[in-house]
Design an enzyme around this catalytic site. Structure first.
Site, mmCIF file in Angstrom:
data_model
loop_
_atom_site.group_PDB
_atom_site.id
_atom_site.type_symbol
_atom_site.label_atom_id
_atom_site.label_comp_id
_atom_site.label_asym_id
_atom_site.label_seq_id
_atom_site.Cartn_x
_atom_site.Cartn_y
_atom_site.Cartn_z
ATOM 1 N N HIS A 1 -13.131 -7.662 -0.065
ATOM 2 C CA HIS A 1 -14.609 -8.017 0.635
ATOM 3 C C HIS A 1 -14.918 -6.444 1.800
ATOM 4 O O HIS A 1 -16.391 -6.123 1.686
ATOM 5 C CB HIS A 1 -15.365 -8.737 0.489
ATOM 6 C CG HIS A 1 -15.161 -10.044 1.755
ATOM 7 N ND1 HIS A 1 -13.751 -10.698 1.504
ATOM 8 C CD2 HIS A 1 -15.126 -9.952 3.658
ATOM 9 C CE1 HIS A 1 -14.182 -11.174 2.863
ATOM 10 N NE2 HIS A 1 -14.252 -10.783 3.935
ATOM 11 N N ASP B 1 2.248 -8.771 5.215
ATOM 12 C CA ASP B 1 0.528 -8.608 6.042
ATOM 13 C C ASP B 1 1.282 -7.431 6.917
ATOM 14 O O ASP B 1 2.608 -7.583 6.739
ATOM 15 C CB ASP B 1 0.040 -9.992 6.598
ATOM 16 C CG ASP B 1 -1.700 -9.234 6.716
ATOM 17 O OD1 ASP B 1 -1.772 -8.502 7.750
ATOM 18 O OD2 ASP B 1 -2.355 -10.603 6.389
ATOM 19 N N GLY C 1 -1.723 -12.148 4.070
ATOM 20 C CA GLY C 1 -2.319 -13.725 3.254
ATOM 21 C C GLY C 1 -2.270 -14.526 5.239
ATOM 22 O O GLY C 1 -1.897 -15.571 5.256
ATOM 23 N N ASP D 1 1.119 -2.357 3.860
ATOM 24 C CA ASP D 1 0.161 -2.170 4.347
ATOM 25 C C ASP D 1 -0.375 -1.820 3.215
ATOM 26 O O ASP D 1 -0.112 -1.453 1.984
ATOM 27 C CB ASP D 1 -0.203 -1.142 4.866
ATOM 28 C CG ASP D 1 -1.692 -0.271 5.078
ATOM 29 O OD1 ASP D 1 -2.472 -0.493 4.163
ATOM 30 O OD2 ASP D 1 -1.605 0.327 5.897
ATOM 31 N N PHE D 2 -1.777 -3.112 2.814
ATOM 32 C CA PHE D 2 -1.951 -3.201 0.965
ATOM 33 C C PHE D 2 -2.664 -1.161 0.585
ATOM 34 O O PHE D 2 -2.678 -1.165 -0.522
ATOM 35 C CB PHE D 2 -3.489 -4.405 0.349
ATOM 36 C CG PHE D 2 -4.166 -4.363 1.513
ATOM 37 C CD1 PHE D 2 -4.890 -2.613 1.797
ATOM 38 C CD2 PHE D 2 -4.652 -5.681 1.636
ATOM 39 C CE1 PHE D 2 -5.839 -3.872 1.911
ATOM 40 C CE2 PHE D 2 -5.554 -5.895 2.784
ATOM 41 C CZ PHE D 2 -6.287 -4.854 2.754
ATOM 42 N N ARG E 1 -6.523 -12.865 -0.803
ATOM 43 C CA ARG E 1 -7.945 -13.910 -0.619
ATOM 44 C C ARG E 1 -8.040 -12.594 0.810
ATOM 45 O O ARG E 1 -8.024 -13.123 1.244
ATOM 46 C CB ARG E 1 -6.779 -14.586 -0.141
ATOM 47 C CG ARG E 1 -6.048 -15.285 -1.431
ATOM 48 C CD ARG E 1 -5.538 -16.919 -0.996
ATOM 49 N NE ARG E 1 -4.098 -16.005 0.099
ATOM 50 C CZ ARG E 1 -4.645 -16.915 0.883
ATOM 51 N NH1 ARG E 1 -5.375 -17.997 1.025
ATOM 52 N NH2 ARG E 1 -3.584 -16.363 2.084
#
Length: 410
Positions: free
Chosen positions: A319, A278, A254, A299-300, A315
């Site tokens: 991509h 984040d 975010g 960390d995603f 969000r």
């Protein structure tokens, strides 16, 4: 084709294009002069009218120039950005006064300690400044835009990172047997910059100044696309009866907190926690506004530590990654979600099946540089299914490529 036939065809084409351009201009003017209520629909209608005008202007210019001159504009456009990037590095934009006052290239060159002849050529050919006399220039709104820190950062990032990749794209694609790049470590960007097997993110992490240009430039995107958060009916979360210990929303990746702050403002009557996640270096400078907002370094690509939240959000992040990485990110979220309680909101461009717009086009080429892509709805549904999700609702304003996918565990 006879000369007269060619002339008649050109006249017919340019007349039709001018009619379309005038129609688009009238619609845009009408939107500007009308009263605005500040709604998402109102904002989207304004943006759509603007985008249509720009697209028709491009089409008109293309027809007016003709096929050969249109090809030749590659020289013009690359010359303009080369001049602008050089002037930015030189400090010329800051050297001109604000407020309409002009200045000579001689004075400016002395202040900047640069060659006047070089400065004059760059300013003359940048197509940004107003020429008020021989070697006399002043700012225009187009040159003043480069004084904004986020614009400067975005432009620097585009020129320094992606332009080399664009120019080398054909070489990479040929070496890649003309197949779609799908790797973070083997793509037009890594090829052009010779990153030695490192992804752009790894490569830039070792070059803090260049990474700063990316982060600062992304604040512009974050500010201009905040309205997409408004597409979701946040007040409906009250139906799930959150308590003070309930995690209402987790904004994954975010940034500095503008998004989670906006969400909190829409949920001001709800108890519960709101989490901003984040990477550590981003979280350090994050400043979310609102009661109950917590910051968390995360960390995603790792296990999601927040379990059973009502809403998770990702969000404008997915991509940037190829399909394999997206599935890993999504599976980490899925493992933390509670069936029929937790939902995931994904904010992304949804490329239309036909007649994609200007933004979707250049954004997709930026993503190709990274081994990633912008996706159609069908492509999003396919990759989400591979991670165990199904799309239950799509929030999107007609005519706008940006959308919000509401997805649940299958």
């Amino acid at each position: 084709m006879e000369v007269s036939e060619e002339r008649d065809l050109y006249l017919h084409s340019i007349t039709a294009a001018l009619e379309r351009l005038n129609s688009a201009a009238s619609e845009c003017q009408s939107r500007l002069l009308s009263e605005h209520d500040g709604s998402i629909e109102d904002h989207s209608a304004n943006q759509t009218a603007h985008d249509n005008l720009v697209q028709e202007a491009y089409k008109f210019l293309q027809i007016a120039q003709g096929p050969i001159d249109t090809v030749a504009t590659c020289f013009e456009r690359t010359a303009h950005v080369a001049c602008a990037r050089s002037l930015l590095e030189m400090g010329a934009f800051e050297g001109l006064p604000i407020g309409g006052e002009s200045r000579s290239t001689k004075e400016l060159a002395e202040d900047l300690s640069v060659d006047e002849a070089l400065l004059a050529r760059l300013m003359r050919n940048s197509a940004l400044f107003e020429e008020t006399g021989p070697n006399q220039y002043r700012h225009t709104p187009f040159s003043e835009a480069y004084l904004r820190p986020e614009i400067r950062a975005m432009f620097r990032f585009a020129m320094d990172e992606h332009m080399p990749a664009h120019l080398k794209m054909h070489e990479f694609l040929k070496s890649n047997s003309w197949t779609e790049p799908t790797s973070t470590s083997n793509n037009p960007y890594t090829y052009a910059h010779d990153t030695n097997g490192k992804s752009m993110w790894e490569y830039l992490s070792e070059r803090p100044t260049r990474m700063a240009s990316f982060n600062d430039g992304m604040t512009l995107q974050a500010m201009t696309e905040l309205w997409m958060i408004d597409l979701f009916p946040w007040e409906s979360l009250s139906d799930q009866q959150p308590t003070p210990t309930t995690v209402v929303a987790v904004d994954i990746g975010g940034g500095t907190g503008m998004g989670i702050s906006r969400i909190r403002s829409y949920c001001c009557s709800l108890p519960g926690k709101f989490i901003l996640q984040d990477q550590a270096h981003v979280i350090q400078s994050a400043d979310p506004r609102g009661n109950g907002i917590e910051k968390m370094a995360y960390d995603f690509f790792e296990e999601q530590p927040i379990r059973g939240a009502l809403t998770y959000l990702i969000r404008r992040c997915l991509h940037n990654w190829p399909q394999e990485s997206i599935i890993q990110i999504l599976k980490n979220v899925a493992a933390a979600m509670q069936p029929e309680k937790s939902r995931l909101l994904i904010e992304e461009i949804i490329v239309p099946d036909m007649n994609a717009g200007i933004e979707e086009g250049w954004m997709d080429m930026i993503m190709m540089n990274l081994g990633a892509k912008q996706r159609t709805l069908k492509e999003w549904e396919e990759v989400l299914a591979l991670a165990g999700f199904e799309v239950r609702k799509i929030y999107q304003i007609p005519g706008n490529c940006h959308g919000l996918l509401e997805v649940w565990l299958k």
